[in-house]
Scaffold this active site. Structure first.
Site, PDB file in Angstrom:
ATOM      1  N   ARG A   1      -3.253   7.945  16.651  1.00  0.00           N
ATOM      2  CA  ARG A   1      -3.913   8.246  15.375  1.00  0.00           C
ATOM      3  C   ARG A   1      -4.814   9.460  15.606  1.00  0.00           C
ATOM      4  O   ARG A   1      -5.181   9.778  16.743  1.00  0.00           O
ATOM      5  CB  ARG A   1      -4.811   7.086  14.902  1.00  0.00           C
ATOM      6  CG  ARG A   1      -4.087   5.786  14.547  1.00  0.00           C
ATOM      7  CD  ARG A   1      -3.209   5.909  13.318  1.00  0.00           C
ATOM      8  NE  ARG A   1      -2.661   4.620  12.919  1.00  0.00           N
ATOM      9  CZ  ARG A   1      -1.549   4.090  13.424  1.00  0.00           C
ATOM     10  NH1 ARG A   1      -0.881   4.721  14.370  1.00  0.00           N
ATOM     11  NH2 ARG A   1      -1.112   2.928  12.984  1.00  0.00           N
TER      12      ARG A   1
ATOM     13  N   TYR B   1       0.830  -1.202   0.000  1.00  0.00           N
ATOM     14  CA  TYR B   1       0.000   0.000   0.000  1.00  0.00           C
ATOM     15  C   TYR B   1       0.871   1.262   0.000  1.00  0.00           C
ATOM     16  O   TYR B   1       0.699   2.147  -0.838  1.00  0.00           O
ATOM     17  CB  TYR B   1      -0.910  -0.010   1.227  1.00  0.00           C
ATOM     18  CG  TYR B   1      -1.951   1.088   1.247  1.00  0.00           C
ATOM     19  CD1 TYR B   1      -2.924   1.176   0.256  1.00  0.00           C
ATOM     20  CD2 TYR B   1      -1.973   2.033   2.265  1.00  0.00           C
ATOM     21  CE1 TYR B   1      -3.889   2.180   0.276  1.00  0.00           C
ATOM     22  CE2 TYR B   1      -2.941   3.035   2.299  1.00  0.00           C
ATOM     23  CZ  TYR B   1      -3.888   3.097   1.314  1.00  0.00           C
ATOM     24  OH  TYR B   1      -4.842   4.090   1.341  1.00  0.00           O
TER      25      TYR B   1
HETATM   26  N1  UDP Z   1      -5.997  -1.200  16.129  1.00  0.00           N
HETATM   27  C1  UDP Z   1      -6.342  -1.669  17.385  1.00  0.00           C
HETATM   28  N2  UDP Z   1      -7.410  -2.512  17.481  1.00  0.00           N
HETATM   29  C2  UDP Z   1      -8.145  -2.904  16.411  1.00  0.00           C
HETATM   30  C3  UDP Z   1      -7.790  -2.413  15.121  1.00  0.00           C
HETATM   31  C4  UDP Z   1      -6.700  -1.561  15.032  1.00  0.00           C
HETATM   32  O1  UDP Z   1      -5.712  -1.353  18.407  1.00  0.00           O
HETATM   33  O2  UDP Z   1      -9.113  -3.666  16.590  1.00  0.00           O
HETATM   34  C5  UDP Z   1      -4.870  -0.244  16.044  1.00  0.00           C
HETATM   35  C6  UDP Z   1      -3.848  -0.544  14.961  1.00  0.00           C
HETATM   36  O3  UDP Z   1      -2.844  -1.406  15.434  1.00  0.00           O
HETATM   37  C7  UDP Z   1      -3.318   0.846  14.649  1.00  0.00           C
HETATM   38  C8  UDP Z   1      -4.524   1.758  14.892  1.00  0.00           C
HETATM   39  O4  UDP Z   1      -5.417   1.007  15.702  1.00  0.00           O
HETATM   40  O5  UDP Z   1      -2.308   1.210  15.543  1.00  0.00           O
HETATM   41  C9  UDP Z   1      -5.229   2.171  13.602  1.00  0.00           C
HETATM   42  O6  UDP Z   1      -5.406   1.020  12.845  1.00  0.00           O
HETATM   43  P1  UDP Z   1      -6.268   0.987  11.523  1.00  0.00           P
HETATM   44  O7  UDP Z   1      -6.246  -0.416  11.016  1.00  0.00           O
HETATM   45  O8  UDP Z   1      -7.595   1.609  11.756  1.00  0.00           O
HETATM   46  O9  UDP Z   1      -5.520   1.945  10.492  1.00  0.00           O
HETATM   47  P2  UDP Z   1      -4.005   2.401  10.250  1.00  0.00           P
HETATM   48  O10 UDP Z   1      -3.939   3.761  10.794  1.00  0.00           O
HETATM   49  O11 UDP Z   1      -3.058   1.469  10.942  1.00  0.00           O
HETATM   50  O12 UDP Z   1      -3.873   2.344   8.773  1.00  0.00           O
END
Ligand code: UDP
Length: 315
Positions: A212, A146
């Site tokens: 985030r 990606y």
């Molecule tokens: N994450 C989490 N629990 C979940 C899904 C994601 O703690 O059930 C964490 C993930 O490891 C990341 C953040 O939340 O640090 C955002 O993840 P997401 O997949 O939404 O998007 P990313 O910003 O990583 O593309």
């Protein structure tokens, strides 16, 4: 009447863009192979004579008859779970898919807007991230299909701009959420909402200290359309600068929706960025844009949509 082609038009962000343009008297052509998008997202538009859906893979050659004024390239798996499941399709749509869109823009003399991503910054060593930062990306790691696809997409977009004078715009999208996200796309917002609605524990990956910032889709669409009609080429960050650790985010969701919900810790995926927050100075200054919808309100709207309850406003 102007015509806009939206690749990925049946996806989460793409379908909201279709709505925005349909509400403003454009002719909209959505092209999508439904790899992660869904007909349900655009079903309400299907009877409108100014809306056309083409089921096609934009990574393969395709043509659109008649005039086209704007091309918005949003086709791509975008959640970590989806792009890991479809690595080659993700690379193809960032590479050939972007080039096909640029060729179409060149032939039609259309404006081309690329949906790029905060993932081009990788696991950033600068915080918050400004557009001038070049990033810290693992070129062959688990997120590389990606990250590198979007970095290549930015490069070829600029090459068409410099070589063929195509009018291009590059937008870097930070974490966005809202109605029409796939419940099972694995991202943190749909996961937590689904877990709350099913009375399941909230799954925090790692120690939850990674950060985030979450932007509601309506704010994102406002930023996209402002960039499209501006004189700017970009890249421009569009995202919400309010930053949370994932653990804080889980606690906030729990406080509002189920104070008794359990939080469980699961292993952190490899190369998961440790911190992410957009610097939106450029968008503020040049586009007069900033997000308006507070997280608490956006989450409620999203929760209502996921629960099948009537929306109180939008999308
Ligand atoms: N994450 C989490 N629990 C979940 C899904 C994601 O703690 O059930 C964490 C993930 O490891 C990341 C953040 O939340 O640090 C955002 O993840 P997401 O997949 O939404 O998007 P990313 O910003 O990583 O593309």
């Amino acid at each position: 009447m102007k015509t806009v082609v939206i690749t990925g038009g049946a996806g989460f962000v793409g379908s909201h863009l279709c709505d925005w343009f349909m509400a403003r008297d454009f002719k909209v052509i959505a092209v999508d192979n439904l790899i992660t998008g869904s007909r349900r997202n655009i079903a309400h538009l299907s009877k409108n004579k100014n809306f056309k859906f083409i089921e096609a893979n934009v990574s393969r050659p395709y043509d659109i008859s008649g005039p086209v004024h704007y091309i918005l390239h949003f086709a791509s798996p975008a959640s970590p779970v989806d792009y890991v499941k479809h690595p080659i399709a993700t690379l193809e749509v960032g590479a050939q898919g972007t080039q096909n869109g640029l060729e179409l823009a060149r032939r039609k003399k259309a404006v081309f807007l690329l949906a790029s991503t905060s993932e081009v910054y990788g696991d950033p060593l600068q915080h918050p991230q400004k557009e001038t930062y070049w990033g810290n990306v693992n070129p062959n790691g688990p997120r590389s299909m990606y990250d590198e696809a979007k970095r290549y997409a930015e490069a070829i977009t600029m090459a068409y701009h410099r070589t063929h004078k195509v009018n291009v715009k590059i937008l870097r999208i930070f974490n966005t959420y809202g109605p029409r996200m796939q419940v099972k796309d694995g991202r943190v917002v749909p996961n937590f909402i689904d877990q709350i609605l099913r009375n399941q524990p909230l799954t925090v990956y790692g120690n939850g200290k990674q950060t985030r910032s979450f932007c509601y889709v309506e704010d994102l669409v406002d930023g996209i359309t402002r960039l499209l009609f501006s004189k700017l080429t970009g890249p421009v960050n569009i995202g919400n600068p309010r930053e949370f650790t994932i653990l804080q985010f889980a606690q906030l969701i729990r406080k509002f929706y189920n104070p008794k919900a359990e939080i469980v810790f699961k292993s952190l995926p490899k190369d998961d960025p440790k911190q992410r927050r957009p610097d939106i100075t450029l968008a503020r200054k040049e586009l007069g844009w900033e997000p308006k919808i507070p997280l608490e309100e956006g989450i409620k709207l999203t929760m209502d949509w996921f629960a099948g309850r009537p929306l109180l406003r939008g999308p």
